[in-house]
Scaffold this motif. Structure first.
Motif, PDB file in Angstrom:
ATOM      1  N   LEU A 129       0.832  -1.198   0.000  1.00 53.06           N
ATOM      2  CA  LEU A 129       0.000   0.000   0.000  1.00 53.06           C
ATOM      3  C   LEU A 129       0.871   1.254   0.000  1.00 53.06           C
ATOM      4  N   GLU A 130       0.594   2.155  -0.938  1.00 53.80           N
ATOM      5  CA  GLU A 130       1.354   3.404  -1.056  1.00 53.80           C
ATOM      6  C   GLU A 130       0.565   4.604  -0.562  1.00 53.80           C
ATOM      7  N   LYS A 131      -0.774   4.536  -0.675  1.00 44.03           N
ATOM      8  CA  LYS A 131      -1.607   5.649  -0.234  1.00 44.03           C
ATOM      9  C   LYS A 131      -2.755   5.089   0.588  1.00 44.03           C
ATOM     10  N   LEU A 132      -2.963   5.680   1.762  1.00 47.68           N
ATOM     11  CA  LEU A 132      -4.036   5.253   2.653  1.00 47.68           C
ATOM     12  C   LEU A 132      -4.775   6.480   3.160  1.00 47.68           C
ATOM     13  N   HIS A 146      -1.014  -0.455  13.408  1.00 46.99           N
ATOM     14  CA  HIS A 146      -1.154  -1.262  12.183  1.00 46.99           C
ATOM     15  C   HIS A 146      -0.697  -0.476  10.956  1.00 46.99           C
ATOM     16  N   VAL A 147      -0.988   0.803  10.935  1.00 47.78           N
ATOM     17  CA  VAL A 147      -0.583   1.663   9.826  1.00 47.78           C
ATOM     18  C   VAL A 147       0.941   1.759   9.767  1.00 47.78           C
ATOM     19  N   ALA A 148       1.576   1.833  10.920  1.00 47.84           N
ATOM     20  CA  ALA A 148       3.032   1.975  11.000  1.00 47.84           C
ATOM     21  C   ALA A 148       3.783   0.806  10.363  1.00 47.84           C
ATOM     22  N   LYS A 149       3.146  -0.312  10.216  1.00 45.59           N
ATOM     23  CA  LYS A 149       3.785  -1.498   9.639  1.00 45.59           C
ATOM     24  C   LYS A 149       3.777  -1.497   8.112  1.00 45.59           C
ATOM     25  N   LEU A 150       3.126  -0.519   7.511  1.00 45.64           N
ATOM     26  CA  LEU A 150       3.059  -0.426   6.047  1.00 45.64           C
ATOM     27  C   LEU A 150       4.328   0.255   5.535  1.00 45.64           C
ATOM     28  N   LYS A 151       5.298  -0.503   5.140  1.00 44.87           N
ATOM     29  CA  LYS A 151       6.629   0.004   4.779  1.00 44.87           C
ATOM     30  C   LYS A 151       6.673   0.744   3.438  1.00 44.87           C
ATOM     31  N   CYS A 152       5.718   0.516   2.556  1.00 48.67           N
ATOM     32  CA  CYS A 152       5.699   1.185   1.252  1.00 48.67           C
ATOM     33  C   CYS A 152       4.857   2.455   1.255  1.00 48.67           C
ATOM     34  N   LEU A 153       4.232   2.772   2.371  1.00 47.62           N
ATOM     35  CA  LEU A 153       3.312   3.900   2.457  1.00 47.62           C
ATOM     36  C   LEU A 153       4.027   5.222   2.184  1.00 47.62           C
ATOM     37  N   LYS A 154       3.484   6.000   1.241  1.00 55.44           N
ATOM     38  CA  LYS A 154       4.046   7.305   0.884  1.00 55.44           C
ATOM     39  C   LYS A 154       3.092   8.431   1.246  1.00 55.44           C
TER      40      LYS A 154
END
Length: 168
Positions: A129-132, A146-154
């Motif tokens: 996931l890149e955008k949430l 849980h959000v903090a574990k998304l390593k590809c999040l930009k």
């Protein structure tokens, strides 16, 4: 006669009680190049997803104020969606269990839902996931773990949530 053969975007909207129904989505068979589908209709249920599951060209799906649950979303598991928008009070923590069927998802919006911090644990199924966008839902600081574990999040947007500095 292939009238809709070149259409890549369809938006169904119906707010009336006698409006768009599951069987009305059968018309989607006429859109062989459909990439973007937006449905805003309170009478659409899991049963309507039978008309969507065969659209392998679909890349973006918006379900706003529908009755589609995780059961309906699971039918779409063979579609490589890049973007999913789930909005409306019928979207719950249980609905997010269907995220496991969309591992290649890049953009996700959850808005005006009943999703809580517990439901955000399902984000583990969408590691790319890149955008949430999480908005106007009962999510608070503990969900940010849980959000903090998304390593590809930009990109992350959190309007209308009870997030404090600690959560950020």
């Amino acid at each position: 006669d292939s009238l809709y053969a070149d259409f890549e975007f369809v938006w169904f909207t119906s707010t009336a009680n006698d409006g768009l129904r599951d069987e009305d989505l059968a018309v989607l068979q006429q859109f062989p190049r459909l990439k973007v589908l937006e449905i805003s209709a309170p009478l659409i249920t899991d049963e309507a997803m039978v008309h969507v599951e065969g659209i392998k060209s679909l890349r973006e799906l918006t379900l706003y104020q529908t009755q589609v649950t995780s059961r309906g979303l699971r039918r779409l598991g063979g579609i490589p969606l890049a973007k999913l928008v789930l909005a409306g009070s019928d979207v719950t923590d249980d609905t997010l269990r269907a995220l496991e069927f969309f591992p290649d998802l890049r953009r996700l919006m959850i808005s005006e839902t009943s999703v809580t911090d517990v439901g955000l644990a399902q984000l583990k199924h969408v590691p790319n996931l890149e955008k949430l966008i999480l908005s106007d839902s009962p999510i608070c600081d503990s969900g940010m773990d849980h959000v903090a574990k998304l390593k590809c999040l930009k990109e992350l947007e959190l309007p209308g949530l009870a997030i404090t500095d600690e959560g950020v």
